[in-house]
Write an enzyme that holds these catalytic residues in place. Structure first.
Site, short mmCIF file in Angstrom:
data_model
loop_
_atom_site.label_atom_id
_atom_site.label_comp_id
_atom_site.label_asym_id
_atom_site.label_seq_id
_atom_site.Cartn_x
_atom_site.Cartn_y
_atom_site.Cartn_z
CD GLU A 1 -4.10 21.91 -19.61
OE1 GLU A 1 -4.72 21.68 -18.45
OE2 GLU A 1 -3.11 22.52 -19.74
CG HIS B 1 -5.81 21.93 -11.18
ND1 HIS B 1 -6.30 21.40 -12.21
CD2 HIS B 1 -5.15 23.10 -11.73
CE1 HIS B 1 -6.10 21.71 -13.51
NE2 HIS B 1 -5.35 23.14 -13.23
CG ASN C 1 -8.45 23.07 -16.36
OD1 ASN C 1 -9.30 22.71 -17.04
ND2 ASN C 1 -7.19 23.27 -16.69
P1 FDA Z 1 -4.49 31.35 -5.19
O1 FDA Z 1 -3.37 30.42 -4.97
O2 FDA Z 1 -4.72 31.94 -6.45
O3 FDA Z 1 -4.05 32.67 -4.34
C1 FDA Z 1 -3.52 32.56 -2.71
C2 FDA Z 1 -2.70 33.67 -2.64
O4 FDA Z 1 -2.46 33.92 -1.12
C3 FDA Z 1 -1.40 33.84 -3.24
O5 FDA Z 1 -1.21 34.93 -3.89
C4 FDA Z 1 -0.36 33.60 -2.15
O6 FDA Z 1 0.92 34.21 -2.25
C5 FDA Z 1 -1.11 34.35 -1.07
N1 FDA Z 1 -0.83 33.73 0.38
C6 FDA Z 1 -0.55 32.40 0.69
N2 FDA Z 1 0.07 32.37 1.94
C7 FDA Z 1 -0.03 33.32 2.38
C8 FDA Z 1 0.28 33.92 3.81
N3 FDA Z 1 0.56 33.29 4.64
N4 FDA Z 1 0.28 35.45 3.97
C9 FDA Z 1 -0.15 36.28 2.96
N5 FDA Z 1 -0.67 35.77 1.59
C10 FDA Z 1 -0.40 34.45 1.36
N6 FDA Z 1 -6.78 26.89 -12.92
C11 FDA Z 1 -7.72 26.67 -13.86
O7 FDA Z 1 -8.69 26.91 -13.56
N7 FDA Z 1 -7.09 26.99 -15.27
C12 FDA Z 1 -5.82 26.82 -15.78
O8 FDA Z 1 -5.51 27.04 -16.66
C13 FDA Z 1 -4.70 26.75 -14.43
N8 FDA Z 1 -3.37 26.50 -14.72
C14 FDA Z 1 -2.68 26.69 -13.73
C15 FDA Z 1 -1.24 26.88 -14.07
C16 FDA Z 1 -0.43 26.70 -13.12
C17 FDA Z 1 1.26 26.90 -13.35
C18 FDA Z 1 -0.81 26.89 -12.03
C19 FDA Z 1 0.24 27.19 -10.67
C20 FDA Z 1 -1.98 26.69 -11.57
C21 FDA Z 1 -2.97 26.65 -12.50
N9 FDA Z 1 -4.42 26.81 -12.24
C22 FDA Z 1 -5.25 26.78 -13.18
C23 FDA Z 1 -4.83 26.67 -10.87
C24 FDA Z 1 -5.33 28.08 -10.50
O9 FDA Z 1 -4.48 28.90 -10.76
C25 FDA Z 1 -5.88 27.82 -8.84
O10 FDA Z 1 -6.77 26.70 -8.67
C26 FDA Z 1 -6.05 29.17 -8.40
O11 FDA Z 1 -5.32 30.20 -8.37
C27 FDA Z 1 -6.45 28.83 -6.85
O12 FDA Z 1 -7.21 30.14 -6.27
P2 FDA Z 1 -7.21 30.44 -4.59
O13 FDA Z 1 -8.20 31.68 -4.51
O14 FDA Z 1 -7.44 28.94 -4.15
O15 FDA Z 1 -5.77 30.82 -4.19
#
Ligand code: FDA
Length: 502
Positions: free
Chosen positions: A356, A441, A479
């Site tokens: 990217e 990721h 991504n």
């Molecule tokens: P996700 O991580 O989204 O959600 C998990 C949730 O569970 C969180 O809100 C967390 O707080 C909560 N949680 C965790 N433990 C807990 C507990 N014990 N009790 C209660 N709640 C809890 N991907 C993409 O496709 N395109 C992109 O452009 C980008 N860019 C990017 C930038 C940045 C800075 C980051 C950090 C990430 C990306 N990503 C991305 C990755 C993408 O955001 C990521 O893959 C997904 O959010 C993952 O989705 P999930 O459903 O796995 O969990």
């Protein structure tokens, strides 16, 4: 202790959770979502909900006194990261393990609050290789289109892309890639590109053009709170409890019992409670879900969980690098934070990479081309449970990032040779050209077909499901959130039809 009981609980509010909660709600099943972070809907003193990368404050990071941006320095100067005062329940977390920092979003919407919104669908051949037991026909015919539609994925107007100064950085990197013989591709996004054009014309408040992204976007981005989660709550069956940490899961004769910790935005524990449910869906993200299940297995709360829990983790081969352009190749002082182009070298047999073209939106001319490359690294990490800290620890060796770096080096060495440029050494600390010790990721830990069956049902237990990125075995080639969303749609459709028939 009085315990509340609900038919279904969904842990987390990221992609997997949001899909699951909507479909449960539509099926008429009363569902409680539990989210560690806050609901980001109250403006701060500056009238904004989120702060920008240029002027971060306590809202930026999850309980930290200082920001932890992926770039360490600029021109070797410690000007990127800032002290942000009292630790607070901010929106971006970086979970630091030895040799690997994992970035995650915290709040209603999970990663959708902080990510760059890039929404590519994976190449079918690679999807089939990584998830061979999933019916790819059905995914590409039905669930990928559904995920794209539900997430509000759109693409930039090609005429706008070609003329706007805010994507000069992308065009410069594209030209360099083409001169070196590489192909590029436009990446769809959930940021509304029409809004972006209005930002440039000063018709609406700026967000992508105001340095907003990893600490949240105040406008323009269709994060999950505006799409799936709004619809889920709209069913009247789904409620969300925020600032609530699930700390433990056990079973009793009524179903599953979760131990909850309610905190305030300063991190004080307000109360502990228990919540019972019949069906439990885990969507706490790759690290979060894996930790909950590992802890349950290792403390004998759920002793029949499989040995596969905690294995198969990968960083999607993430590696960041930057090139120093010639003075006649400026990248622009006003850059959109929302990336829209990528170098697509995935079909290379030895060094497949999807890189990217990232912005460096610091408000001055930098002459830098920045990239986040996704590589097909075979390396996998594993988690173990540390009883003394009660946390999961990721085992990722220092050399496990080397295959990703070698792939990125092959690609960018060729561009540097073609253009007569060099790498930047001033951005990642230690004069490094590549940074592969952090990732955006995180994937895996509870891999589909290993820790779970082929639909996310956790092996060893009934009515217990994984719905998030931990199902994907460490790598998906692009991504990941569209894939996480589409897979969650597929899995919940099956689970609703078979396990939850009412
Ligand atoms: P996700 O991580 O989204 O959600 C998990 C949730 O569970 C969180 O809100 C967390 O707080 C909560 N949680 C965790 N433990 C807990 C507990 N014990 N009790 C209660 N709640 C809890 N991907 C993409 O496709 N395109 C992109 O452009 C980008 N860019 C990017 C930038 C940045 C800075 C980051 C950090 C990430 C990306 N990503 C991305 C990755 C993408 O955001 C990521 O893959 C997904 O959010 C993952 O989705 P999930 O459903 O796995 O969990």
């Amino acid at each position: 202790q009085k315990r509340t009981f609900v038919p279904a609980v969904v842990v987390g509010t990221g992609y997997g959770s949001a899909v699951t909660a909507l479909r449960l709600g539509e099926a008429g099943i009363t569902t409680t979502m539990l989210e560690l972070g806050q609901l980001w809907n109250k403006p701060g003193k500056d009238g904004k909900i989120f702060c920008s990368t240029l002027n971060p404050d306590s809202r930026s990071m999850w309980f930290s006194r200082r920001t932890k941006a992926p770039l360490d320095t600029f021109l070797w100067l410690d000007v990127v990261n800032r002290d942000i005062g009292t630790p607070y329940a901010g929106v971006l977390d970086r979970i630091d393990f030895p040799n690997m920092g994992v970035y995650v979003g915290r709040g209603v919407g999970g990663g959708s609050l902080v990510n760059g919104g890039m929404a590519p669908t994976p190449k079918r051949a690679y999807f089939e290789k990584m998830l061979p037991r999933v019916d790819a026909d059905q995914m590409y015919r039905r669930y990928f289109p559904l995920a794209n539609k539900m997430l509000g994925v759109n693409t930039i107007d090609p005429r706008y892309l070609e003329q706007t100064p805010v994507y000069r950085y992308a065009r410069v990197s594209r030209r360099h890639a083409h001169q070196a013989g590489f192909k590029t591709t436009v990446i769809p996004n959930v940021y509304d590109f029409r809004y972006l054009q209005r930002e440039e014309r000063n018709q609406v408040p700026r967000s992508a053009l105001a340095g907003e992204v990893i600490y949240g976007n105040n406008h323009g981005k269709q994060s999950l709170d505006k799409t799936y989660l709004a619809d889920a709550v709209g069913t009247g069956k789904v409620t969300i409890q925020t600032l609530t940490r699930v700390t433990a899961i056990r079973q009793d004769k009524t179903g599953y019992v979760l131990t909850l910790e309610k905190i305030d935005a300063s991190g004080n524990v307000l109360r502990r409670s228990e919540l019972g449910c019949e069906h439990l869906f885990l969507g706490a993200g790759s690290v979060g879900t894996t930790e909950l299940l590992l802890r349950a297995r290792e403390t004998d709360a759920l002793p029949n969980l499989s040995a596969a829990i905690g294995t198969g983790w990968g960083s999607n081969g993430n590696v960041m690098t930057s090139r120093a352009n010639h003075l006649w190749d400026p990248t622009g002082f006003l850059q959109s934070t929302i990336p829209t182009l990528a170098i697509d070298n995935w079909n290379d047999p030895i060094h497949p990479a999807f890189a990217e073209i990232a912005p460096l939106p610091i408000g001055i001319e930098t002459w830098a081309s920045l990239y986040l490359a996704i590589t097909a690294s075979p390396e996998r990490g594993r988690f173990s449970y540390n009883a003394s800290t009660d946390r999961a620890e990721l085992h990722w060796g220092a050399t496990q990032s080397n295959p990703s770096i070698a792939t990125a080096r092959a690609l960018f060495d060729r561009i540097n040779r073609a253009i007569g440029t060099t790498y930047r050494h001033d951005l990642f600390g230690g004069n490094r050209e590549f940074a592969a010790d952090f990732c955006y990721h995180p994937l895996g830990g509870c891999v589909l077909g290993k820790a779970t069956d082929d639909y996310g049902r956790v092996r060893g237990y009934r009515n217990l499901y994984v719905t998030d990125g931990s199902l994907i075995p460490g790598s998906i080639g692009v991504n990941p959130f569209v894939t996480i969303t589409a897979l969650a749609e597929r899995n919940i459709a099956r689970v609703l039809a078979t396990d939850l028939r009412t």
